[in-house]
Motif scaffolding. Structure first.
Motif, PDB file in Angstrom:
ATOM      1  N   GLU A  88      15.844  38.129 -10.003  1.00  0.00           N
ATOM      2  CA  GLU A  88      16.455  38.423 -11.296  1.00  0.00           C
ATOM      3  C   GLU A  88      15.470  39.144 -12.205  1.00  0.00           C
ATOM      4  O   GLU A  88      15.851  40.028 -12.994  1.00  0.00           O
ATOM      5  N   GLU A  89      14.177  38.799 -12.067  1.00  0.00           N
ATOM      6  CA  GLU A  89      13.151  39.420 -12.910  1.00  0.00           C
ATOM      7  C   GLU A  89      13.040  40.915 -12.606  1.00  0.00           C
ATOM      8  O   GLU A  89      12.972  41.752 -13.504  1.00  0.00           O
ATOM      9  N   VAL A  90      13.026  41.250 -11.293  1.00  0.00           N
ATOM     10  CA  VAL A  90      12.939  42.655 -10.897  1.00  0.00           C
ATOM     11  C   VAL A  90      14.181  43.397 -11.385  1.00  0.00           C
ATOM     12  O   VAL A  90      14.096  44.511 -11.927  1.00  0.00           O
ATOM     13  N   ALA A  91      15.348  42.802 -11.220  1.00  0.00           N
ATOM     14  CA  ALA A  91      16.590  43.444 -11.648  1.00  0.00           C
ATOM     15  C   ALA A  91      16.603  43.669 -13.152  1.00  0.00           C
ATOM     16  O   ALA A  91      17.019  44.729 -13.641  1.00  0.00           O
ATOM     17  N   SER A  92      16.124  42.675 -13.893  1.00  0.00           N
ATOM     18  CA  SER A  92      16.101  42.808 -15.353  1.00  0.00           C
ATOM     19  C   SER A  92      15.169  43.917 -15.794  1.00  0.00           C
ATOM     20  O   SER A  92      15.499  44.712 -16.670  1.00  0.00           O
ATOM     21  N   ASP A  93      13.953  43.952 -15.157  1.00  0.00           N
ATOM     22  CA  ASP A  93      13.005  45.008 -15.517  1.00  0.00           C
ATOM     23  C   ASP A  93      13.561  46.389 -15.163  1.00  0.00           C
ATOM     24  O   ASP A  93      13.357  47.370 -15.888  1.00  0.00           O
ATOM     25  N   ALA A  94      14.250  46.475 -14.039  1.00  0.00           N
ATOM     26  CA  ALA A  94      14.818  47.752 -13.616  1.00  0.00           C
ATOM     27  C   ALA A  94      15.872  48.237 -14.604  1.00  0.00           C
ATOM     28  O   ALA A  94      15.932  49.423 -14.961  1.00  0.00           O
ATOM     29  N   ILE A  95      16.722  47.315 -15.040  1.00  0.00           N
ATOM     30  CA  ILE A  95      17.760  47.690 -16.006  1.00  0.00           C
ATOM     31  C   ILE A  95      17.132  48.135 -17.313  1.00  0.00           C
ATOM     32  O   ILE A  95      17.544  49.126 -17.934  1.00  0.00           O
ATOM     33  N   SER A  96      16.096  47.436 -17.731  1.00  0.00           N
ATOM     34  CA  SER A  96      15.407  47.810 -18.975  1.00  0.00           C
ATOM     35  C   SER A  96      14.780  49.191 -18.874  1.00  0.00           C
ATOM     36  O   SER A  96      14.721  49.940 -19.858  1.00  0.00           O
ATOM     37  N   ALA A  97      14.307  49.541 -17.686  1.00  0.00           N
ATOM     38  CA  ALA A  97      13.662  50.843 -17.487  1.00  0.00           C
ATOM     39  C   ALA A  97      14.673  51.962 -17.328  1.00  0.00           C
ATOM     40  O   ALA A  97      14.291  53.131 -17.270  1.00  0.00           O
ATOM     41  N   GLY A  98      15.968  51.637 -17.219  1.00  0.00           N
ATOM     42  CA  GLY A  98      17.009  52.671 -17.127  1.00  0.00           C
ATOM     43  C   GLY A  98      17.461  52.960 -15.729  1.00  0.00           C
ATOM     44  O   GLY A  98      17.872  54.090 -15.435  1.00  0.00           O
ATOM     45  N   VAL A  99      17.422  51.971 -14.821  1.00  0.00           N
ATOM     46  CA  VAL A  99      17.890  52.211 -13.466  1.00  0.00           C
ATOM     47  C   VAL A  99      19.397  52.449 -13.459  1.00  0.00           C
ATOM     48  O   VAL A  99      20.134  51.899 -14.286  1.00  0.00           O
ATOM     49  N   THR A 100      19.843  53.289 -12.527  1.00  0.00           N
ATOM     50  CA  THR A 100      21.277  53.572 -12.419  1.00  0.00           C
ATOM     51  C   THR A 100      21.980  52.483 -11.637  1.00  0.00           C
ATOM     52  O   THR A 100      23.070  52.046 -11.997  1.00  0.00           O
ATOM     53  N   ASP A 101      21.341  52.030 -10.566  1.00  0.00           N
ATOM     54  CA  ASP A 101      21.950  51.011  -9.720  1.00  0.00           C
ATOM     55  C   ASP A 101      20.826  50.234  -9.044  1.00  0.00           C
ATOM     56  O   ASP A 101      19.683  50.703  -8.922  1.00  0.00           O
ATOM     57  N   TYR A 102      21.146  49.012  -8.581  1.00  0.00           N
ATOM     58  CA  TYR A 102      20.163  48.125  -7.960  1.00  0.00           C
ATOM     59  C   TYR A 102      20.806  47.566  -6.703  1.00  0.00           C
ATOM     60  O   TYR A 102      21.893  47.006  -6.742  1.00  0.00           O
ATOM     61  N   LEU A 103      20.096  47.741  -5.538  1.00  0.00           N
ATOM     62  CA  LEU A 103      20.666  47.320  -4.252  1.00  0.00           C
ATOM     63  C   LEU A 103      19.564  46.713  -3.400  1.00  0.00           C
ATOM     64  O   LEU A 103      18.476  47.279  -3.266  1.00  0.00           O
ATOM     65  N   GLN A 104      19.848  45.545  -2.847  1.00  0.00           N
ATOM     66  CA  GLN A 104      18.856  44.857  -2.013  1.00  0.00           C
ATOM     67  C   GLN A 104      19.065  45.218  -0.544  1.00  0.00           C
ATOM     68  O   GLN A 104      20.184  45.332  -0.059  1.00  0.00           O
ATOM     69  N   LYS A 105      17.916  45.460   0.144  1.00  0.00           N
ATOM     70  CA  LYS A 105      17.967  45.793   1.562  1.00  0.00           C
ATOM     71  C   LYS A 105      18.468  44.610   2.380  1.00  0.00           C
ATOM     72  O   LYS A 105      18.194  43.457   2.057  1.00  0.00           O
ATOM     73  N   GLU A 106      19.207  44.976   3.452  1.00  0.00           N
ATOM     74  CA  GLU A 106      19.710  43.956   4.362  1.00  0.00           C
ATOM     75  C   GLU A 106      19.448  44.403   5.794  1.00  0.00           C
ATOM     76  O   GLU A 106      19.079  45.558   6.053  1.00  0.00           O
ATOM     77  N   GLY A 107      19.693  43.516   6.736  1.00  0.00           N
ATOM     78  CA  GLY A 107      19.515  43.870   8.140  1.00  0.00           C
ATOM     79  C   GLY A 107      20.722  44.613   8.681  1.00  0.00           C
ATOM     80  O   GLY A 107      21.831  44.502   8.153  1.00  0.00           O
ATOM     81  N   GLY A 108      20.534  45.403   9.771  1.00  0.00           N
ATOM     82  CA  GLY A 108      21.640  46.111  10.405  1.00  0.00           C
ATOM     83  C   GLY A 108      21.936  47.438   9.707  1.00  0.00           C
ATOM     84  O   GLY A 108      21.407  47.770   8.643  1.00  0.00           O
ATOM     85  N   ILE A 109      22.839  48.199  10.342  1.00  0.00           N
ATOM     86  CA  ILE A 109      23.107  49.544   9.828  1.00  0.00           C
ATOM     87  C   ILE A 109      24.293  49.589   8.859  1.00  0.00           C
ATOM     88  O   ILE A 109      24.551  50.613   8.256  1.00  0.00           O
ATOM     89  N   SER A 110      25.000  48.488   8.706  1.00  0.00           N
ATOM     90  CA  SER A 110      26.150  48.485   7.802  1.00  0.00           C
ATOM     91  C   SER A 110      25.730  48.693   6.350  1.00  0.00           C
ATOM     92  O   SER A 110      26.521  49.164   5.526  1.00  0.00           O
TER      93      SER A 110
END
Length: 621
Positions: A88-110
């Motif tokens: 949540e801390e990383v997401a909050s800092d990203a939003i404050s910095a003006g990120v357009t979108d936030y997506l966490q990496k997952e396993g597999g190609i989907s």
């Protein structure tokens, strides 16, 4: 459209795999890679990208620090933080910095299908914002720089803002009109009509153009022309209306003046004397041009001067009781007459202080009348002849000249008619008396002796008597019809047929209309057409009289009239019948022209002659 993506990740193998998968998911994608934030900044400086995808946990600079640097140079560029470290801390800092979108990496190609979709949406929204900003900028430029007045209204049709031109037209400051309803600037008599326009605009069903009276902030009433445009949202709901408008008060006043001028012209055309033209023209000049017309001057060749033969209203302290003649060689009116160009005295004064027009007028506008001299419009106000009045004055001059032409034509026609009446009187009186004597002597001679020669003389006398009747009728029938009444055409046709000598000729009447005509002359017209049909068609001729859309016709089943003779048949003296005078159809033409009708001849359905009278007014019309 192609989408260029920069993928920044400190793991080269992962970056290459991600690039390959994204390009597989959407063939519009072109993906470049960088393994650090610094390399990413270098790539950004060298190439254009539509979107950045960046890892968070990288040596040197993490993803958020990289985002902050990107935002310094590219504040609106889509930036997606794609990281394996989620909190949540990383997401909050990203939003404050003006990120357009936030997506966490997952396993597999989907996961790459999801990332592809996020990139597409981010780029689409980015360019939509650019387009919207561009449209708003263009709209603002249009709004502020338009030479016409512009008002923005909200969904309740209250004023939101207005440009400088609108402030000048309506006299309101923007802050004073903002928040006010449309009724504030519309006159009471026009509110119902404008209310309908407003309702249509709010429902986006029309009302895009209108003309109505408006009220300035100082209470002055003006006439404005409005062009309205509706702005809707994605649901087609009205969110704003923009109105572009201009003050057309002067234009409308000019149109009204021209309408008055045309109405006055119709009155001018009924004048029968030059003095009558001058009087009516003076009234028009005063009412429509707001300046008096002082007079019409004719050129007197003997006196070499412009002599006022018709005089009307005058400006106080401008004229004496007896208006003077104006020299052709030195007066301003004489200059206008010689050059044929209208002049304004004030303009000449400004150009040449030494010019002495030798005229008692001041601030006058003098207009040439070609064959008649000039007429003079005069006013004590120097600026009375603005551009609008000058145009109206020129139109007025043309109308006056046309009216004078009509007077001259009427007078000429009247002189011709008087001579014709005199001639007809001579024919009727001075020839008929000796003819009566000759006829009487002939009857006495026939009692005393029997001779075929005397029969020939009797026939000649009859022909002379018919000629006298036709010439007298011709003089009378050519006069303009002044008293017309509704006439039952069918009844009149039947009555006229009974007055025509026939043996076995027949008449078929196929009309039920009532026309406007002078009854006696209409009867003369019909009887002459019937006699013409009997004379040329024979004793058993069949005649039909019926309706046209704007008149009537008389047709027969006789031999007809050759096409090359159809104009000549109406000429005086033209006849192919042994007993004809040659005036019958000429009288018919005179009667039709006196009524303002037209007559033509063509073939009937049976090959005979068909006379068509058109331009006839019906009682129903």
């Amino acid at each position: 459209m192609s989408i260029s993506v920069l993928h920044v990740d400190d793991e080269p193998d992962f970056a290459e795999l991600a690039a390959d998968m994204l390009e597989r998911e959407d063939d519009r994608f072109t993906v470049a890679t960088a393994t650090s934030a610094s390399e990413g900044l270098e790539r950004l400086a060298a190439d254009d990208f539509d979107c950045i995808v960046s890892d968070y946990d990288m040596p040197g600079q993490n993803g958020i620090e990289f985002l902050e640097q990107v935002r310094d140079e590219f504040p609106d560029l889509p930036f997606i933080l794609y990281t394996g470290k989620g909190s949540e801390e990383v997401a909050s800092d990203a939003i404050s910095a003006g990120v357009t979108d936030y997506l966490q990496k997952e396993g597999g190609i989907s996961q790459y299908a999801l990332l592809t979709n996020r990139i597409r949406n981010a780029v689409k929204n980015h360019y939509a914002q650019i387009e919207l900003a561009d449209r708003e900028q263009r709209l603002n430029l249009f709004f502020e720089q338009s030479p016409l007045g512009v008002i923005e209204w909200n969904e309740n049709f209250d004023a939101v803002r207005m440009n400088d031109a609108a402030e000048d037209i309506l006299g309101y400051a923007e802050d004073d009109l903002a928040g006010q309803p449309w009724e504030v600037i519309v006159t009471e008599p026009d509110r119902d009509a404008v209310g309908d326009v407003v309702a249509n605009l709010l429902e986006n069903k029309g009302g895009y153009h209108s003309i109505n009276e408006n009220i300035r902030e100082d209470g002055e009433q003006i006439i404005c022309e409005w062009h309205n445009r509706v702005v809707t949202d994605e649901n087609e709901d009205v969110v704003a209306i923009f109105s572009q408008f201009q003050d057309i008060t002067e234009r409308k006043q000019r149109e009204n003046s021209l309408e008055q001028l045309h109405a006055a012209t119709r009155d001018l055309m009924t004048a029968t004397t030059v003095e009558e033209v001058a009087t009516r023209a003076s009234e028009t000049a005063t009412q429509v041009l707001q300046v008096p017309m002082n007079g019409i001057h004719h050129y007197d060749t003997e006196a070499d001067a412009l002599v006022p033969i018709a005089w009307a209203d005058k400006t106080d302290d401008v004229l004496d009781d007896s208006p003077p003649s104006l020299p052709v060689d030195s007066s301003l009116a004489g200059q206008v007459y010689r050059t044929g160009e209208a002049q304004r005295f004030a303009d000449i004064r400004e150009a040449d202080d030494t010019f002495d027009p030798e005229t008692p007028f001041r601030s006058e506008y003098i207009i040439p009348l070609d064959d008649y001299g000039v007429f003079i419009l005069s006013s004590p106000e120097a600026d009375v002849f603005d551009a609008t009045n000058k145009v109206l004055a020129d139109v007025f001059a043309a109308n006056v000249e046309t009216a004078l032409d009509h007077v001259e034509q009427r007078q000429h026609l009247q002189r011709e008619r008087d001579r014709l009446d005199e001639f007809a009187s001579i024919i009727s009186h001075d020839l008929r008396n000796p003819l009566n004597v000759a006829t009487g002597r002939l009857e006495l001679a026939q009692r005393e002796c029997n001779s075929d020669h005397l029969d020939g003389v009797a026939q000649a006398h009859d022909r002379m008597d018919a000629l006298i009747d036709d010439v007298f009728t011709l003089a009378r029938e050519g006069k303009q019809v002044e008293d017309s009444d509704p006439v039952d055409l069918g009844d009149t046709i039947d009555a006229c047929w009974r007055n025509v000598e026939t043996v076995s000729a027949t008449l078929v009447t196929e009309t039920e209309q009532t026309i406007i005509a002078e009854s006696s002359r209409l009867k003369q017209l019909l009887e002459n057409l019937f006699r013409n049909a009997v004379e040329h068609g024979g004793e058993t001729v069949r005649i039909t009289a019926g309706d046209l859309d704007d008149g009537f016709y008389v047709a027969d089943n006789g031999p007809g009239i050759p096409e090359n003779e159809r104009v000549e048949v109406f000429e005086a003296g033209y006849s192919t019948a042994d007993e004809g005078t040659g005036f019958g159809l000429n009288i018919v033409q005179e009667i039709t022209e006196a009524h303002g009708w037209d007559i033509s001849v063509t073939d009937s359905e049976t090959g005979g002659a068909r006379f068509e009278v058109t331009g006839v007014e019906t009682a129903a019309a």
